[in-house]
Design an enzyme around this catalytic site. Sequence first.
Site, short mmCIF file in Angstrom:
data_model
loop_
_atom_site.label_atom_id
_atom_site.label_comp_id
_atom_site.label_asym_id
_atom_site.label_seq_id
_atom_site.Cartn_x
_atom_site.Cartn_y
_atom_site.Cartn_z
N GLU A 1 30.03 17.47 -0.11
CA GLU A 1 30.81 17.07 1.11
C GLU A 1 32.06 17.60 1.23
OE1 GLU A 1 32.69 15.48 3.90
OE2 GLU A 1 32.06 13.38 2.57
N CYS B 1 37.17 13.49 7.21
CA CYS B 1 36.56 14.78 7.53
C CYS B 1 35.52 14.89 8.98
CB CYS B 1 35.64 15.23 6.17
SG CYS B 1 34.47 13.91 5.96
#
Length: 475
Positions: A250, A284
């Site tokens: 990720e 993010c």
Amino acid sequence: MNLRTDLFIGGRWRPGTDGGRFDVVDPSDLSTITRFAVATERDCMDAVDAAAAAASSWAATAPRERGELLRAAYEILTAETEEFAELIVRENGKSWPDAVGEAHYAKEFFRWFAEEAVRVPGDHRLSPSGDKRIVVERQPIGVSLLITPWNFPAAMATRKLAPALAAGCTTVLKPAAETPLTAAYVVEVLRRAGVPDGVVNLVTPTPPGPAVRRMIDRPEVRKLSFTGSTEVGRELLRACADGVVSASMELGGNAPLVVLPGADLEPAVEGAVLAKMRNGGAACTAANRFYVHASVHDEFVARMDAALSTFTTGPGLDRAHTLGALVSPAERDKVAALVDAAIADGATLVRGGRARSDGAFYDATLLTGVVHGSAITTAEIFGPVTAVVRYEDVDEAVRMANDTVHGLMAYVFGEEREAMAVARRLEAGMVAVNRGVASDPAAPFGGVKQSGLGREGGAEGILEFLEEKYIALTA
């Protein structure tokens, strides 16, 4: 709170073999909270050994038993939410509301995967030729190395630990050096819940690179789950290649937020504030680039300015503040540099743009007249900065939104049918339509392009820690 400041290896808290320690700093006043143990490469090898020794017995543990242990950890975190949130604030710097939100989010992964542990799917069918029975089972992939970032020190740990443990994998957790205390607390909660010795191990090598590569090189390590920057992710993928280690990644994001013509601006601004300011922009999934149609641009900016004016900046333990510190002065200065560069490129500073020297604080900031392709639209800001690009044509907005190597998250605000049509055109693993938050333990979290590989959460999350085995039986 009784802080854990040592490594956790084989069911025992212990200092590093060379006795080294590093400072854990409170970003709100730059004071040292405590000193945490440095893990040597030998310590990291011991952690892998402990995880390998416990692997077969943990894999053989009944799924219901594994699930009940995760449920017990969830109950402990529920009872200790205030203490949990305070620890997050102290070493990460975020505001109290953000810390409490993370504490609740983090514990939900233990509850979700407590339930998924007993629902691992398999398959049994007759072959097309009729000569055999095809049986497909899923088994734990093996020792799993979990590497987590500083921005969500609790949730990123539980989002990896929970599915790994539910699947029957033993683990070595390496948290970010900025936030080891939260990770240590989560590990201690699992110990208190009754997770057997060796199933969860915690190491903090400093610097991390050489020790992480050595752990990946160990044949016992069969899985790497990493959350962090795309640049580091590329290096770790190269390290995984030699041993053909399964990797879930990720990685970085550069989330566009598109406001369509005719959007209802009241919910659009409310959602935009959540998408941008949750966790102080250090996410993010945070909205990084705002593409606002010319027909609603000026009103959107005015409403956004009014909304940002309500944010008060200061230490997160003072619950009156809604915007805490960034994790370090270095992160604060990166954000300041991006804002300064955008202004030099012709952007207009509407609000904020101020860094403070008494801590790693940066005020809520609004920029208009931002040029697509400038540094602030290509870098991950990771701070409380709203950068607005005005556009005339929806097709151009989609083109600009997709003009990035990243593809983690995107946001669209507008009439639902048009917003859904745009959402399907956006190159992102996740899209929020007319809402500012999409993350949920029950949903598959992950990106496309250079934002990652694999998914976390949902029914898909546990599959990252399982391998299919096909067994052929005579019909």
